[in-house]
Design a protein around this motif. Structure first.
Motif, short mmCIF file in Angstrom:
data_model
loop_
_atom_site.label_atom_id
_atom_site.label_comp_id
_atom_site.label_asym_id
_atom_site.label_seq_id
_atom_site.Cartn_x
_atom_site.Cartn_y
_atom_site.Cartn_z
N PHE A 166 3.15 5.81 -5.88
CA PHE A 166 2.77 5.53 -7.12
C PHE A 166 2.13 6.89 -7.80
O PHE A 166 1.76 7.53 -8.55
CB PHE A 166 2.34 4.12 -7.91
N ASN A 167 0.79 6.93 -7.06
CA ASN A 167 -0.53 7.61 -6.80
C ASN A 167 0.15 9.24 -6.59
O ASN A 167 -0.20 10.42 -7.45
CB ASN A 167 -1.38 7.77 -5.18
N MET A 176 0.55 -0.66 -10.97
CA MET A 176 0.78 -0.85 -10.23
C MET A 176 -0.76 -1.14 -9.32
O MET A 176 -1.20 -2.45 -8.53
CB MET A 176 1.14 0.09 -9.19
N GLY A 177 -2.00 -0.72 -9.58
CA GLY A 177 -3.50 -1.09 -9.19
C GLY A 177 -4.00 -2.45 -9.66
O GLY A 177 -4.00 -3.56 -8.69
N SER A 203 2.68 2.02 -3.60
CA SER A 203 1.10 2.22 -4.53
C SER A 203 0.93 3.34 -4.10
O SER A 203 -0.01 4.20 -5.29
CB SER A 203 -0.60 1.92 -3.88
N ILE A 234 0.97 -1.08 -0.10
CA ILE A 234 0.02 -0.36 -0.06
C ILE A 234 1.05 1.16 -0.65
O ILE A 234 0.87 2.29 -0.73
CB ILE A 234 -0.80 -0.09 1.24
N LEU A 279 -0.96 -4.58 -7.31
CA LEU A 279 -2.04 -5.30 -5.79
C LEU A 279 -3.15 -5.04 -5.63
O LEU A 279 -3.49 -6.58 -4.42
CB LEU A 279 -2.16 -3.30 -5.48
N ASN A 290 0.18 3.83 -13.40
CA ASN A 290 -0.29 3.52 -11.31
C ASN A 290 -1.20 2.55 -12.01
O ASN A 290 -1.71 1.91 -11.50
CB ASN A 290 -1.00 5.12 -11.27
N GLN A 305 -8.55 -4.28 -13.03
CA GLN A 305 -8.75 -4.57 -11.43
C GLN A 305 -9.73 -4.42 -11.34
O GLN A 305 -10.55 -5.23 -10.03
CB GLN A 305 -7.47 -3.21 -11.78
#
Length: 208
Positions: free
Chosen positions: A114-115, A147-148, A111, A108, A151, A144, A204
């Motif tokens: 990344f955001n 990455m989502g 992540s 997290i 995750l 991003n 996702q």
């Protein structure tokens, strides 16, 4: 305008905030010429034209797209504040029970970074549209989303062991790098990038 006798390199030809946001004399000339051109078109009854694929904009304090840039900045601040709060809460939980602490804290945290990176470059791009800020904005957003995807697969699948997480992360990273390489060195294809981002987003969403 840039060939005026009073415009000499090193002199303050424009306010500091224009230099700060990356404007130079040539770019400033293009900006003013765009508005002069639109004034002539308006007198001739011609419709508003696009310049480099965009409608004419009104510069505010050096910001090319002031409202969009401010919204991106607010999103950036919100993500930084949210990341710090979440990180503090998770650290407290881990201190209470290190054996049973939240296992996905590190993911997290990554992540969230990344955001933060995505909204930072969105802020930069809307402040000043250059080839570099455009590339960083588009690629930060797509990375991003990758990455989502990574995750959500790890989280929904309940993967905790390093080997299991790596088995998901490695192919996702390869696809993300391949996409970035294509965009940077083969063709900066807006349509292709949109397709990739929509696929990642819808994918996702379905996994969650």
């Amino acid at each position: 305008m840039c060939e005026r006798a009073d415009v000499i390199p090193g002199l303050d030809w424009d306010p500091f905030f224009l230099r700060l946001s990356g404007w130079n004399c040539e770019d400033d000339c293009k900006y003013h010429c765009m508005h002069l051109q639109e004034q002539h078109r308006d007198l001739q009854g011609l419709p508003v034209a696009k310049y480099h694929g965009k409608w004419p904009f009104v510069r505010v304090l050096g910001y090319q797209e002031f409202c969009s840039s401010m919204f991106s900045l607010l999103n950036l601040v919100a993500h930084v504040v949210g990341y710090r709060r979440l990180n503090n809460v998770c650290q407290q939980l881990n201190e209470i029970s290190k054996e049973h602490g939240y296992p996905y804290l590190y993911l997290i945290a990554v992540s969230a970074l990344f955001n933060i990176n995505t909204w930072f470059w969105s802020w930069m791009f809307h402040m000043r549209d250059t080839p570099f800020t455009e590339a960083m904005d588009y690629l930060s957003a797509s990375s991003n989303l990758f990455m989502g995807c990574f995750l959500c697969i790890v989280r929904v699948g309940g993967l905790r062991r390093f080997n299991d997480v790596s088995a998901v992360g490695f192919p996702v990273a390869l696809v993300a790098l391949a996409h970035m390489f294509y965009m940077l060195f083969v063709k900066f294809d807006y349509g292709w990038n949109m397709t990739v981002c929509l696929t990642c987003g819808i994918g996702q969403a379905c996994v969650w």
